[in-house]
Design an enzyme around this catalytic site. Structure first.
Site, PDB file in Angstrom:
ATOM      1  N   ARG A  80       0.818  -1.208   0.000  1.00 41.93           N
ATOM      2  CA  ARG A  80       0.000   0.000   0.000  1.00 41.93           C
ATOM      3  C   ARG A  80       0.861   1.271   0.000  1.00 41.93           C
ATOM      4  O   ARG A  80       0.512   2.264  -0.657  1.00 41.93           O
ATOM      5  CB  ARG A  80      -0.927  -0.013   1.215  1.00 41.93           C
ATOM      6  N   HIS A 211      -6.221  -5.667  -2.533  1.00 41.31           N
ATOM      7  CA  HIS A 211      -7.039  -5.845  -1.326  1.00 41.31           C
ATOM      8  C   HIS A 211      -7.310  -7.322  -1.013  1.00 41.31           C
ATOM      9  O   HIS A 211      -8.184  -7.622  -0.212  1.00 41.31           O
ATOM     10  CB  HIS A 211      -8.341  -5.049  -1.446  1.00 41.31           C
ATOM     11  N   THR A 261      -8.616 -15.123   3.301  1.00 41.34           N
ATOM     12  CA  THR A 261      -7.181 -15.295   3.491  1.00 41.34           C
ATOM     13  C   THR A 261      -6.486 -13.947   3.546  1.00 41.34           C
ATOM     14  O   THR A 261      -5.988 -13.449   2.550  1.00 41.34           O
ATOM     15  CB  THR A 261      -6.589 -16.107   2.309  1.00 41.34           C
TER      16      THR A 261
END
Ligand code: HEM
Ligand code: NAG
Ligand code: NAG
Length: 339
Positions: A80, A211, A261
């Site tokens: 990110r 994401h 997950t």
């Protein structure tokens, strides 16, 4: 300009020794021509440090391996960071700069404040890289490599990272606030935010697969789980349990962006979208009877197609207005401009 010639000069050092001075002129000419052609296109290159810092990639990989072994989420946080670097005046390491009394960086911008993390890992890598190759490798390139390694270490695809970025001496709080997309965005707003950076809607949908790892704070998904209609009701109820409806309460409570997950890089993100279990409003916008529905279905069914498009889009994102040649600098400490 001289450092640009160093790789080639080193490469030809032994050859040069064997020849006359006249040959040095030829070498200088070749070097000059190479320099001109680079200046002309300002392109990144995967072999940029191959003679100036041959162990760079293994230094980054080994520090990232340790960091991810200590805490898997850090891989998500570093991925990110790279996105938030590239979307604000290009991939120039600007997000890494600390605020001081005389300098305002990007760390307190709305999308970053109390949210971006992983700076200590970048510092560790930078320290290791500096001791192997002083003042040679930019923080922006270290972040690009660390982001790739994060994806790989969490089980995702790999790619070759173009290098040669230099570090900004400035940062922009206001651009971080205006150019980083909000989780409240509509599909049209997402497409436009990416288009402003030269990325198309396919890049948007592929990169959003980032994401598949990491977490979000309640403040960023509250509106979606309480107010939106395009959400699986059992999923909304389960997320509400740890994210109170009252604004200000439990704002920092975390939930996984990908409910199956959270530390494995795969295409589950798209499987969730198709059953209306996207955590952010912006996630679910990619599958809400709009232009990206069919691509979301494709990535859900075909992990290889997702991997192929994700890696291509990461390279494209990494090419957003880099500083090259004599622009910017090679920061010694990623947190501050050289003194
Ligand atoms: C499409 C527009 C995007 C929006 C609106 C968005 C928004 C967000 C938000 C709100 C969070 C949670 C932050 C928090 O609550 O602290 C988040 C986390 C994250 N985002 Fe995005 N994002 C977008 C695109 C991307 C892209 C392109 C990538 C990378 C390729 C990415 C990677 C991540 C990762 C890995 C996390 C988890 C970080 C962690 O656990 O530390 N995002 N994003
Ligand atoms: C950033 O977060 C801190 C701590 O919550 C807060 O005090 C500060 O006002 C925030 N800054 C901005 C610019 O929102
Ligand atoms: C999409 O359209 C269908 C049929 O019109 C509708 O049933 C559905 O609720 C709409 N929304 C989503 C998110 O699929």
């Amino acid at each position: 300009m001289v450092p640009r010639c160093r790789p080639l000069a080193l490469h030809l050092q032994s050859a040069m020794a064997k020849f006359s001075n006249g040959c040095v002129v030829v070498v200088a000419l070749i070097c000059f021509l190479a320099m001109i052609s680079r200046t002309a296109n300002g392109q990144l290159s995967s072999t940029f440090y191959s003679s100036t810092c041959p162990n760079l990639q293994s230094i980054v990989r080994s520090a990232m391996t340790q960091a991810v072994n200590r805490e898997k989420r850090i891989g998500a946080s570093i991925l990110r960071l790279f996105f938030h670097d590239c979307f604000v005046n290009g991939c120039d390491g600007s997000i890494l700069l600390d605020d001081t009394s005389s300098f305002t960086g990007e760390k307190t911008a709305g999308p970053n404040n109390n949210s971006v993390r992983g700076f200590d890992v970048i510092d560790t890598i930078k320290t290791n890289v500096e001791s192997a190759c002083p003042s040679t490798v930019s923080c922006a390139d270290i972040l690009a490599l660390a982001a790739r390694d994060s994806v790989v270490l969490l089980g995702g695809p790999t790619w070759t990272v173009p290098l040669g970025r230099r570090d900004a001496t400035t940062a922009s709080l206001s651009t971080a606030n205006s150019d980083l997309p909000s989780p409240a965005s509509s599909l049209a707003q997402l497409i436009s935010a990416f288009s402003n950076k030269g990325l198309n809607s396919r890049d948007l949908t592929a990169l959003s697969g980032g994401h598949t790892i990491g977490q979000s704070r309640c403040v960023n998904f509250r509106a979606h789980i309480y107010n939106d209609a395009n959400i699986d009701s059992a999923f909304a109820t389960s997320r509400q349990a740890n994210c109170p409806s009252a604004s200000g309460s439990g704002d920092d409570n975390l939930a996984p962006l990908d409910l199956q997950t959270l530390v494995v890089f795969d295409n589950d993100y798209y499987k969730n979208l198709v059953v209306r279990r996207g955590l952010l409003h912006s996630d679910q916008e990619l599958f809400n009877n709009g232009s990206q529905d069919s691509l979301v279905r494709q990535y859900r069914n075909n992990n290889a197609a997702f991997s192929r498009d994700f890696t291509a889009a990461m390279i494209k994102m990494g090419n957003i207005s880099p500083l090259t040649e004599t622009s910017g600098e090679i920061r010694v400490n990623c947190r501050k401009v050289n003194g």
